[in-house]
Design an enzyme around this catalytic site. Structure first.
Site: not given
Lengths: 454, 92
Positions: A130, A154, A55
């Site tokens: 996210s 997330s 990420k």
């Protein structure tokens, strides 16, 4: 197949993909690493030659790290996050940095400066967020393993929407050194994979102790070695509040089917009530936004990131840089956080939220005294359409209703696939006691089995 | 009710320049969100605030010198610099 061939295939898959899962690819670096592994032949390393996606909120030395924001568009970190050091020392190959909501603020990966990621199950829908790029990349078979971070859901939300396994670890299990901070007291880095063993394998590597995060306790690992399908004899609590009116009946049914499967395999379940969960969303957003407004003060363009020519004094220049560099959702949260912390409102919002946080933690403590695990839907519904909620911030926040309480309490929880509704994956959330990731994964493994071998 | 003037002031406090149409839009949105937050008004709580779930305090490390970034590394992302320093805008 040589490591190099495997990595080249990985990049072929990623480059052919239209999902927009990655912001930056580390092709040169990955190929160099693969060639070295091939030259050395057999060697040590629990993830030797395994491609891993990261990420873009996690700092990677020499690889652009943007947090999906214009303000960090060309930031090249001079150091690695602890989890990256761990991965590299075990021979993992960093293939690139995945798309996400800007500064991890979102539930759909639509607030990214680099455009949304598409859901591999239906390209007109969001992948969740996210950590949407990481989950979609794993779901689409672009990579077997990925790292995400979870502040209020997330990791679990995109795992649920994309039909993969995602683990939010106990607060303090994984070092946050090098994770670009959004809300420090809530967030954890965690693994995403298609299988439970995949998640256990990655957790073994990233949970090593690190003195640079003073809130981290770490672990000795051994999660994969100790992974055995175990559900018999477990006491499962099913909190009614997680099946509230906003929950799609199809989601509810799929989760109940899993609960009945667990029962058939020897677990006992009881329906319980956790009334303070009703307050978790408001408390979560107040705390997260307050921490964000303070954390994001560091982005002024002076030491790194977007810089504009001086347009007046210090304050004016920085205000212009931040106006240009931050997207709308980030600004919204900074403004709200500043409001919640300001004199006159501190008691009403921030302090009250911290009290509610203790109330919620104590309620979980009580529930987890009577029960080994708690089961709930991860998300109240399946993946929604791109553009459906992005212009209505509050309705987007409400989607996090089942995930945020876990972050307030700092507990571990996993999302695993629990079937489909109209072709879209449904996620089951399993919550456990502090540092009992093993028990959670063992139960998840019992329910999920070996879906697909890596 | 939060006015667009209030939002403008919040923008100043948080060092985010806001155009007039931004502050009007944010005022409407913030109002709705703050209204949702009033759900907490119903909570009567004499519990002490929980800042942090681990409730650790004073975690110390040994006082030993370790490597840190070199000046060159620290400056490697700074667009404006002078004589090995970050260049900042004037204060006043």
């Amino acid at each position: 197949m040589s490591c190099l061939e495997e990595i080249e295939k990985t990049f072929e898959r990623i480059e052919e993909s239209d999902l927009n899962t990655f912001i930056t690819l580390n092709k040169e670096g990955a190929i160099e690493q693969a060639e070295m592994i091939d030259r050395e032949g057999d060697g040590e390393g629990r993830l030797r030659g395994v491609p891993v996606a990261i990420k873009d909120a996690i700092t990677t030395k020499g690889i652009v790290t943007t947090c999906a924001s214009h303000i960090l568009e060309d930031y090249i970190p001079p150091y690695n996050a602890h989890v990256i050091e761990c991965l590299l020392s075990e021979g993992a190959i960093i293939v690139g940095k995945t798309n996400m909501d800007e500064f991890s603020m979102g539930t759909s990966t639509e607030t990214s400066y680099f455009g949304p990621t598409l859901n591999p199950h239906d390209r007109t829908r969001v992948p969740g967020g996210s950590s949407g790029g990481s989950a979609a990349a794993v779901a689409a078979g672009e990579v077997p393993l990925a790292l995400g971070s979870d502040t209020g859901g997330s990791i679990r939300c995109p795992a649920s929407f994309c039909g993969v396994v995602g683990l939010k670890t106990t607060y303090g299990l994984v070092s946050r050194y090098g994770l670009i901070a959004y809300a420090n007291s809530l967030e954890q880095i965690g693994p995403i994979a298609r299988t439970v063993p995949g998640v256990a394998r990655l957790l073994d590597v990233i949970s090593k102790p690190d003195a640079r995060d003073s809130t981290q306790l770490g672990s000795e690992g051994g999660y994969l070695d100790n992974l055995t399908p175990t559900i018999e004899g477990l006491r499962i609590g099913v909190p009614a509040e997680f099946f509230g009116e906003g929950v799609d009946p199809a989601v509810s049914k799929a989760v109940w089917d899993m609960i009945h499967t667990a029962e058939a395999e020897g677990a006992a379940y009881t329906e319980i009530s956790m009334p303070s969960v009703e307050y978790s969303l408001a408390a979560y957003y107040i705390i997260a936004m307050s921490e964000a407004s303070s954390n994001l003060a560091r982005f002024d363009g002076m030491r790194y990131g977007l810089r504009l020519e001086d347009t007046g004094n210090w304050h004016d220049t920085f205000s212009m840089i931040r106006a240009e560099g931050f997207g709308e959702e980030v600004k919204r949260r900074i403004l709200l956080g500043t409001y919640a912390l300001s004199a006159g409102y501190y008691g009403k919002y921030y302090l009250k939220a911290l009290k509610v946080r203790r109330m919620i933690k104590e309620e979980f403590d009580r529930a987890l005294k009577d029960f080994d695990l708690l089961f709930s839907p991860t998300m109240p519904f399946t993946a929604f359409k791109l553009g459906e909620k992005v212009n209505d911030p509050l309705s987007l926040y409400l989607a996090d209703i089942n995930t945020v309480a876990v972050n307030l309490a700092g507990l571990p929880s996993i999302s695993i696939p629990a079937g489909y509704s109209e072709g879209l994956p449904i996620g089951l959330q399993i919550i456990g006691r502090y540092f009992e990731e093993q028990r959670i994964m063992n139960a998840a493994y019992a329910l999920l089995g070996d879906v697909e071998d890596e | 009710m939060i006015s667009d003037e209030d939002v403008k002031h919040l923008g100043w406090l948080s060092r985010v320049e806001l155009e007039k149409e931004d502050s009007e839009k944010f005022a409407r949105e913030l109002d709705r969100i703050l209204d949702y937050f009033t759900i907490l008004d119903a909570v009567e709580s004499d519990l002490s605030p929980l800042h942090h779930v681990l409730e650790l305090s004073n975690v110390f490390r040994d006082d030993v010198v370790a490597d840190s970034l070199t000046a060159e590394e620290a400056l490697s992302n700074a667009k404006l610099q002078e004589n090995g320093y970050f260049r900042a805008p004037r204060i006043l």
